[in-house]
Scaffold this active site. Structure first.
Site, PDB file in Angstrom:
ATOM      1  N   ILE A  96       0.830  -1.191  -0.132  1.00 34.87           N
ATOM      2  CA  ILE A  96       0.067  -0.023   0.006  1.00 34.87           C
ATOM      3  C   ILE A  96       0.930   1.282   0.078  1.00 34.87           C
ATOM      4  O   ILE A  96       1.802   1.433   0.831  1.00 34.87           O
ATOM      5  CB  ILE A  96      -0.753   0.026   1.033  1.00 34.87           C
ATOM      6  CG1 ILE A  96      -1.991   1.167   1.177  1.00 34.87           C
ATOM      7  CG2 ILE A  96      -0.336  -0.119   2.618  1.00 34.87           C
ATOM      8  CD1 ILE A  96      -3.121   1.038   1.977  1.00 34.87           C
ATOM      9  N   SER A  97       0.966   2.163  -0.920  1.00 33.64           N
ATOM     10  CA  SER A  97       1.740   3.029  -1.392  1.00 33.64           C
ATOM     11  C   SER A  97       1.743   4.154  -0.127  1.00 33.64           C
ATOM     12  O   SER A  97       0.726   4.380   0.492  1.00 33.64           O
ATOM     13  CB  SER A  97       1.457   3.722  -2.534  1.00 33.64           C
ATOM     14  OG  SER A  97       1.690   2.837  -3.560  1.00 33.64           O
TER      15      SER A  97
END
Length: 372
Positions: A96-97
């Site tokens: 998840i960035s």
């Protein structure tokens, strides 16, 4: 629930203070989408020996802090699906960035309500939910190549009220033509080359925003406008590092080229200039060098290494270089660095890219000034 809301509110304040919310809708979308509901109980933490699993039950407060850290991505898969019991993992393959990266890309996408959006790389599904908050119901298609990751994203989106996001398990390099044409194509994975189907499936005037890299340098963000003639062009909009698209993962030939015997017979010289390696810490210099040395990898590990398809080089901390193969990679790097300096030390924002169905051309300043 209070702890989760507090963590989200604190992250919103930090992002707001750093200017990450370029437009008011971004802050509203961040507060509307519960990021923690898109992250699995088990995540992966990098340690000296590799990536190790970390579970929410082990330390709920730390897990929540990792989820809402504005600056750091959180690894959600390693080695394309390694069982946690087989840890440690070697390579992160889904995440998840980082929040600041997420909103930088959203700002560059110039997204508006009603836009038809294609996302490459669903990951957890969180980014698709943010896109849906802006574009509207039924406007977002997200493509994920990994079946397990795809199913988790689909389940998370449905559980949080975004079931109208179309989640497709497929190879993102091919786009997804049934829902085209798109106004915006956003990739959450870095590419070495822009897949032409993305251009074919985007309306003239539409935008493609994707992390972009060379074998030498792993950071860059391309922002391309699609034209009536089937081409796309634009400048680089930032220095962002993302995992590579699975079909475009950089591969080095070092394991085939290196041996103890070749090390013993390698050519030896002094690094010139002596501070060459230190200059590679400049992200703009490294980006420019990568453009001029296609296919040449560089990494730091007990010194610095270079590798092409037929040659390698190593520089130690004292400035001694050992090289094997027909190429002089250290000198080629020095020459590329001097070319960058001769151009006036441009930033990566000064460079651009034009893509046609026949390939791509890098340029400096304007499309009429290609990189040699």
């Amino acid at each position: 629930m209070t702890a989760k809301l507090d963590a989200r509110a604190r992250a919103a304040d930090l992002l707001d203070g750093s200017g990450a919310f370029a437009e008011p809708w971004m802050r509203s979308a961040f507060l509307a989408v519960a990021r923690h509901r898109f992250v699995a109980d088990t995540v992966w933490i990098e340690e000296p020996a590799g990536y190790h699993p970390f579970t929410r039950s082990a330390d709920p407060a730390r897990w929540l802090s990792l989820v809402y850290d504005p600056r750091e991505a959180l690894v959600t898969q390693v080695d394309d699906g390694l069982d946690p019991s087989c840890a440690p993992g070697r390579m992160p393959t889904s995440s998840i960035s980082a929040l600041n990266a997420v909103f930088t890309m959203l700002a560059e996408s110039d997204l508006h309500p009603g836009h038809q959006v294609l996302e490459i790389g669903s990951g957890t599904g969180y980014n698709a939910a943010l896109l849906a908050e802006r574009a509207g119901p039924g406007r977002v298609t997200t493509v994920e190549i990994d079946p397990a990751v795809c199913e988790q994203a689909r389940a998370a989106l449905a559980a949080t009220g975004y079931e109208q996001v179309s989640v497709i398990c497929a190879d993102g390099e091919l786009g997804y033509s049934p829902h085209s044409p798109y106004d915006r194509v956003l990739s959450t994975a870095a590419v070495l080359a822009i897949p032409y189907p993305w251009i074919e499936q985007t309306r003239p005037g539409g935008l493609i925003v994707t992390p972009w890299r060379t074998a030498f340098c792993n950071h860059g963000l391309a922002r391309l406008t699609v034209h009536d003639d089937g081409t796309a062009s634009g400048h680089f909009a930032g220095a962002m590092t993302f995992m590579a698209l699975r079909g475009q993962r950089p591969r080095t030939a070092i394991s085939e080229l290196y041996s103890a015997e070749r090390w013993e017979h390698a050519r030896s010289s002094s690094l010139a200039p002596a501070d060459l390696v230190a200059r590679l810490d400049d992200p703009h210099a490294a980006f420019a060098i990568g453009l001029r040395l296609p296919g040449v990898s560089h990494w730091a590990q007990e010194g610095h290494w270079w590798c092409s398809n037929d040659s390698w080089a190593h520089a130690d901390d004292e400035g001694t270089v050992r090289q094997w193969g027909p190429r002089d990679l250290a000198t080629e790097t020095s020459t590329a660095l001097e070319a960058w300096r001769a151009d006036g030390c441009p930033t990566l924002f000064d460079y651009g890219l034009t893509v046609t169905k026949h390939g791509s051309t890098m340029w400096l300043g304007e499309p009429g000034h290609p990189i040699p």
